[in-house]
Scaffold this active site. Structure first.
Site, PDB file in Angstrom:
ATOM      1  N   ASP A  87     -11.642   1.700   3.281  1.00  0.00           N
ATOM      2  CA  ASP A  87     -11.831   0.249   3.207  1.00  0.00           C
ATOM      3  C   ASP A  87     -13.309  -0.114   3.055  1.00  0.00           C
ATOM      4  OD1 ASP A  87      -9.634  -1.379   3.054  1.00  0.00           O
ATOM      5  OD2 ASP A  87      -9.265  -1.452   5.210  1.00  0.00           O
ATOM      6  N   GLN A 143      -5.439  -2.072   9.765  1.00  0.00           N
ATOM      7  CA  GLN A 143      -5.087  -3.338   9.126  1.00  0.00           C
ATOM      8  C   GLN A 143      -5.531  -4.525   9.986  1.00  0.00           C
ATOM      9  OE1 GLN A 143      -3.643  -3.663   6.018  1.00  0.00           O
ATOM     10  NE2 GLN A 143      -4.061  -5.837   6.298  1.00  0.00           N
ATOM     11  N   LYS A 183       0.826  -1.203   0.000  1.00  0.00           N
ATOM     12  CA  LYS A 183       0.000   0.000   0.000  1.00  0.00           C
ATOM     13  C   LYS A 183       0.864   1.258   0.000  1.00  0.00           C
ATOM     14  CE  LYS A 183      -3.811  -2.242   2.469  1.00  0.00           C
ATOM     15  NZ  LYS A 183      -4.523  -2.413   3.748  1.00  0.00           N
TER      16      LYS A 183
END
Length: 303
Positions: A120, A97, A53
């Site tokens: 997300d 995460q 990322k």
């Protein structure tokens, strides 16, 4: 005739180039898009993904920030970190995460992320917006990546029967909503590990999406000839002959199924690269919205 291989790496590369152009435009207008990732602990797979990322952000001209916390981080400490990033105007996209250490409830912390920065698409507000087709939310990157592959590869969804194997909130359920929405207009069946006679359902699919994490689950006899097959599963399988000591396997028996499908995504190189590409696109969208809000406030103040 063997199936057409859907090259997710190439499509993702095109999307990331489009994102980079949009980043350049925003930077020219005075806003540098920023993505922050909160990583708790030292999960090796998570660390690899986070580095990917960060690299994608750098290539696109975005600002990225990794906040890595020790595995013993308390709930209050993690809440404080998230709150600080929510309030930071240089951060437009924020994600926590997963997985988190066992003592931290993932749901609680995903709900703490500001919906406006939840690139997300895991916050309940964004999940609800995706379900009702509200474009003001964020769709999770993997299902949106699958939809983008279908659009760019001209996979016909109108009136087609899409069968999704899996029922996760991250992939399968939002994908079902996207496929049923006006536009795609697909008829959708959701299956899972308790489905009786799974093959009976998968053989009916014009479009088959598999997101279980069980290597080789879908064999050739479970696939309708001419179906378009999207393999989301990625599992490390030990392989002493491989330089890394393992290989990545999907949920679909690729070699056999590719002989009867019309199109198929490989593992790796299929759906996987699209996830980061769509995350980048969600981040630029969040940055553009924040920039426009700031501009409107400034204009109103002058008046």
């Amino acid at each position: 005739m063997p199936a057409r291989i859907i090259d997710g790496t190439a499509v993702a590369r095109d999307i990331r180039a489009e994102v980079a152009a949009q980043v350049a435009q925003l930077r020219a207008e005075g806003t540098v898009p920023g993505l922050a990732v909160v990583l708790v602990g030292n999960d090796p797979a998570s660390e690899v993904y986070v580095r990917s990322k960060a690299r994608a952000c750098q290539e696109a001209g975005m600002h990225s920030r990794l906040v890595q916390l020790p595995a013993e981080t308390t709930a209050d400490e993690l809440f404080g970190t998230i709150d600080g990033l929510n309030a930071d105007p240089t951060i437009h996209g924020l994600l926590v995460q997963l997985p988190l250490p066992p003592h931290l409830n993932s749901k609680t912390f995903l709900e703490r992320v500001s919906p406006a920065k939840d690139v997300d698409g895991f916050h309940p507000m964004n999940v609800g917006r995706a379900f009702v087709g509200d474009p003001n939310g964020f769709v999770p990157a993997t299902p949106e990546g699958i939809m983008e592959l279908m659009r760019r590869e001209r996979i016909d969804t109108h009136g087609r029967h899409a069968v999704i194997v899996g029922r996760s909130l991250i992939v399968s359920k939002p994908l079902a909503s996207l496929l049923m929405a006006p536009g795609p207009n697909a008829t959708v069946t959701l299956c899972h590990r308790h489905t009786v006679d799974l093959a009976q359902h998968t053989r009916m699919a014009d479009i088959l999406v598999v997101a279980v994490g069980k290597p080789g689950l879908i064999t050739a006899d479970m696939v309708k000839p001419g179906a378009a097959v999207f393999d989301v599963g990625v599992t490390r399988v030990d392989d002493p002959a491989s330089p890394k000591g393992y290989v990545l396997k999907g949920d679909v028996d690729f070699d056999a199924v590719s002989e009867i499908a019309s199109a198929i995504t490989p593992v790796p190189g299929g759906v996987g690269p699209m996830t980061i590409a769509m995350l980048m696109r969600n981040t630029i969208t969040a940055a553009r919205r924040a920039h426009d809000r700031s501009h409107r406030r400034a204009t109103a103040a002058v008046r």
